[in-house]
Enzyme design. Sequence first.
Site, PDB file in Angstrom:
ATOM      1  N   THR A  33      -4.025   2.548 -14.471  1.00 14.85           N
ATOM      2  CA  THR A  33      -4.394   1.145 -14.730  1.00 14.85           C
ATOM      3  C   THR A  33      -5.622   0.677 -13.950  1.00 14.85           C
ATOM      4  O   THR A  33      -6.031  -0.471 -14.077  1.00 14.85           O
ATOM      5  CB  THR A  33      -3.220   0.184 -14.418  1.00 14.85           C
ATOM      6  OG1 THR A  33      -2.964   0.227 -13.008  1.00 14.85           O
ATOM      7  CG2 THR A  33      -1.975   0.562 -15.192  1.00 14.85           C
ATOM      8  N   GLY A  77      -9.828   4.791  -5.476  1.00 12.30           N
ATOM      9  CA  GLY A  77      -8.554   4.120  -5.729  1.00 12.30           C
ATOM     10  C   GLY A  77      -7.411   4.644  -4.870  1.00 12.30           C
ATOM     11  O   GLY A  77      -7.590   4.970  -3.689  1.00 12.30           O
ATOM     12  N   VAL A  78      -6.247   4.747  -5.483  1.00 15.80           N
ATOM     13  CA  VAL A  78      -5.060   5.172  -4.745  1.00 15.80           C
ATOM     14  C   VAL A  78      -5.208   6.635  -4.296  1.00 15.80           C
ATOM     15  O   VAL A  78      -4.717   7.012  -3.230  1.00 15.80           O
ATOM     16  CB  VAL A  78      -3.774   4.908  -5.573  1.00 15.80           C
ATOM     17  CG1 VAL A  78      -3.626   5.834  -6.744  1.00 15.80           C
ATOM     18  CG2 VAL A  78      -2.541   4.953  -4.699  1.00 15.80           C
ATOM     19  N   ASP A  79      -5.898   7.437  -5.069  1.00 17.52           N
ATOM     20  CA  ASP A  79      -6.155   8.845  -4.731  1.00 17.52           C
ATOM     21  C   ASP A  79      -6.928   8.931  -3.408  1.00 17.52           C
ATOM     22  O   ASP A  79      -6.543   9.673  -2.484  1.00 17.52           O
ATOM     23  CB  ASP A  79      -6.956   9.462  -5.895  1.00 17.52           C
ATOM     24  CG  ASP A  79      -7.047  10.978  -5.849  1.00 17.52           C
ATOM     25  OD1 ASP A  79      -6.367  11.587  -5.025  1.00 17.52           O
ATOM     26  OD2 ASP A  79      -7.802  11.538  -6.671  1.00 17.52           O
ATOM     27  N   TYR A  87      -9.038   4.353 -14.744  1.00 13.93           N
ATOM     28  CA  TYR A  87      -8.804   4.954 -16.059  1.00 13.93           C
ATOM     29  C   TYR A  87      -8.563   3.928 -17.167  1.00 13.93           C
ATOM     30  O   TYR A  87      -8.436   4.310 -18.333  1.00 13.93           O
ATOM     31  CB  TYR A  87      -7.681   5.996 -15.990  1.00 13.93           C
ATOM     32  CG  TYR A  87      -8.131   7.333 -15.405  1.00 13.93           C
ATOM     33  CD1 TYR A  87      -9.455   7.540 -15.001  1.00 13.93           C
ATOM     34  CD2 TYR A  87      -7.239   8.403 -15.264  1.00 13.93           C
ATOM     35  CE1 TYR A  87      -9.863   8.762 -14.469  1.00 13.93           C
ATOM     36  CE2 TYR A  87      -7.655   9.634 -14.736  1.00 13.93           C
ATOM     37  CZ  TYR A  87      -8.962   9.802 -14.343  1.00 13.93           C
ATOM     38  OH  TYR A  87      -9.376  11.008 -13.824  1.00 13.93           O
ATOM     39  N   ASP A 126       0.879  -1.162   0.000  1.00 10.19           N
ATOM     40  CA  ASP A 126       0.000   0.000   0.000  1.00 10.19           C
ATOM     41  C   ASP A 126       0.924   1.221   0.000  1.00 10.19           C
ATOM     42  O   ASP A 126       1.683   1.424   0.963  1.00 10.19           O
ATOM     43  CB  ASP A 126      -0.862  -0.058   1.278  1.00 10.19           C
ATOM     44  CG  ASP A 126      -1.719   1.182   1.460  1.00 10.19           C
ATOM     45  OD1 ASP A 126      -1.559   2.157   0.698  1.00 10.19           O
ATOM     46  OD2 ASP A 126      -2.542   1.153   2.392  1.00 10.19           O
ATOM     47  N   ILE A 127       0.851   2.004  -1.043  1.00 12.73           N
ATOM     48  CA  ILE A 127       1.794   3.122  -1.218  1.00 12.73           C
ATOM     49  C   ILE A 127       1.715   4.126  -0.058  1.00 12.73           C
ATOM     50  O   ILE A 127       2.702   4.797   0.245  1.00 12.73           O
ATOM     51  CB  ILE A 127       1.552   3.812  -2.588  1.00 12.73           C
ATOM     52  CG1 ILE A 127       2.797   4.569  -3.039  1.00 12.73           C
ATOM     53  CG2 ILE A 127       0.320   4.696  -2.576  1.00 12.73           C
ATOM     54  CD1 ILE A 127       2.766   4.975  -4.505  1.00 12.73           C
TER      55      ILE A 127
HETATM   56  N1  AR6 Z   1      -1.273   1.548  -3.084  1.00 12.94           N
HETATM   57  C1  AR6 Z   1      -0.754   1.187  -4.289  1.00 12.94           C
HETATM   58  N2  AR6 Z   1      -1.508   0.990  -5.386  1.00 12.94           N
HETATM   59  C2  AR6 Z   1      -2.841   1.177  -5.276  1.00 12.94           C
HETATM   60  C3  AR6 Z   1      -3.464   1.561  -4.052  1.00 12.94           C
HETATM   61  C4  AR6 Z   1      -2.617   1.751  -2.917  1.00 12.94           C
HETATM   62  N3  AR6 Z   1      -3.098   2.112  -1.732  1.00 12.94           N
HETATM   63  N4  AR6 Z   1      -4.804   1.652  -4.259  1.00 12.94           N
HETATM   64  C5  AR6 Z   1      -5.034   1.339  -5.554  1.00 12.94           C
HETATM   65  N5  AR6 Z   1      -3.842   1.042  -6.158  1.00 12.94           N
HETATM   66  P1  AR6 Z   1      -6.585   4.001  -9.671  1.00 12.94           P
HETATM   67  P2  AR6 Z   1      -6.237   5.540 -12.174  1.00 12.94           P
HETATM   68  C6  AR6 Z   1      -3.589   0.683  -7.568  1.00 12.94           C
HETATM   69  O1  AR6 Z   1      -7.965   3.638 -10.072  1.00 12.94           O
HETATM   70  O2  AR6 Z   1      -6.513   4.346 -12.999  1.00 12.94           O
HETATM   71  C7  AR6 Z   1      -9.401   7.989  -8.849  1.00 12.94           C
HETATM   72  O3  AR6 Z   1     -10.741   8.053  -8.485  1.00 12.94           O
HETATM   73  C8  AR6 Z   1      -4.727   0.083  -8.329  1.00 12.94           C
HETATM   74  O4  AR6 Z   1      -4.811  -1.312  -8.054  1.00 12.94           O
HETATM   75  O5  AR6 Z   1      -6.342   4.420  -8.276  1.00 12.94           O
HETATM   76  O6  AR6 Z   1      -5.097   6.437 -12.546  1.00 12.94           O
HETATM   77  C9  AR6 Z   1      -8.813   9.342  -9.231  1.00 12.94           C
HETATM   78  O7  AR6 Z   1      -9.401  10.390  -8.511  1.00 12.94           O
HETATM   79  C10 AR6 Z   1      -4.307   0.358  -9.769  1.00 12.94           C
HETATM   80  O8  AR6 Z   1      -3.389  -0.645 -10.206  1.00 12.94           O
HETATM   81  O9  AR6 Z   1      -6.006   5.222 -10.608  1.00 12.94           O
HETATM   82  C11 AR6 Z   1      -9.133   9.423 -10.698  1.00 12.94           C
HETATM   83  O10 AR6 Z   1     -10.443   9.875 -10.906  1.00 12.94           O
HETATM   84  C12 AR6 Z   1      -3.544   1.669  -9.659  1.00 12.94           C
HETATM   85  O11 AR6 Z   1      -3.319   1.879  -8.269  1.00 12.94           O
HETATM   86  C13 AR6 Z   1      -9.009   8.000 -11.166  1.00 12.94           C
HETATM   87  O12 AR6 Z   1      -9.292   7.187 -10.027  1.00 12.94           O
HETATM   88  C14 AR6 Z   1      -4.254   2.871 -10.243  1.00 12.94           C
HETATM   89  O13 AR6 Z   1      -5.658   2.757 -10.041  1.00 12.94           O
HETATM   90  C15 AR6 Z   1      -7.605   7.684 -11.627  1.00 12.94           C
HETATM   91  O14 AR6 Z   1      -7.585   6.396 -12.166  1.00 12.94           O
END
Ligand code: AR6
Length: 169
Positions: free
Chosen positions: A117, A33-35, A120, A11-12
């Site tokens: 990934t 997600g990560v945000d 998006y 978890d980042i």
């Molecule tokens: N630590 C590491 N990786 C993670 C974590 C974490 N805690 N949580 C999720 N991931 P995403 P995007 C991975 O959807 O595709 C948001 O709502 C996850 O498994 O977080 O760039 C933003 O506000 C995946 O592999 O980001 C935007 O609206 C990766 O992080 C939109 O989502 C990216 O998934 C951005 O979408």
Amino acid sequence: MNDCVKVIKADITTLPVDAIVNAANNSLLGGGGVDGAIHHAAGPKLKEYCRKLGGCKTGEAKITPGFLLPAKFVIHTVGPIWGEGNEEQKLEDCYRNSLLLAADNGCKTIAFPAISTGAYGYPADKAAGVAIRTIRIFLLQNSSIDQIILACMGNHSYEILHNALQSIM
Ligand code: AR6
């Protein structure tokens, strides 16, 4: 160069690095997600700070403090939505601009999630190739960052990034 880049399952938000990268959206006001995880762990001051930044264009990057996170800074970048056009160039821009901003702020260690990934929809194998190639080019031109971590949550994204690292670096 290979020693400087590592893929880990983590978890980042838990990583004690100089900067973690957030896969944000154009508003920079949080999301899922990560945000969502980063905003939750950093506490409400992060959103307050982000409000003053006026958003962020796709491919660009902006830096904030890490507030309650173990990381000193958060670098917010906005990845492309798969299908919107010019995705590869935009994803390259995310990695390069985040690394340049980290270097400009004296960061020695930085961790990335797999930008674009998740929500998006960027195919994970294609995105991994772009990430590793862009990091490789950056490291050929800039030696100020000691450690780049690619943090992923699931086994599948770990395998994909690990394989890309082995074949490209
Ligand atoms: N630590 C590491 N990786 C993670 C974590 C974490 N805690 N949580 C999720 N991931 P995403 P995007 C991975 O959807 O595709 C948001 O709502 C996850 O498994 O977080 O760039 C933003 O506000 C995946 O592999 O980001 C935007 O609206 C990766 O992080 C939109 O989502 C990216 O998934 C951005 O979408």
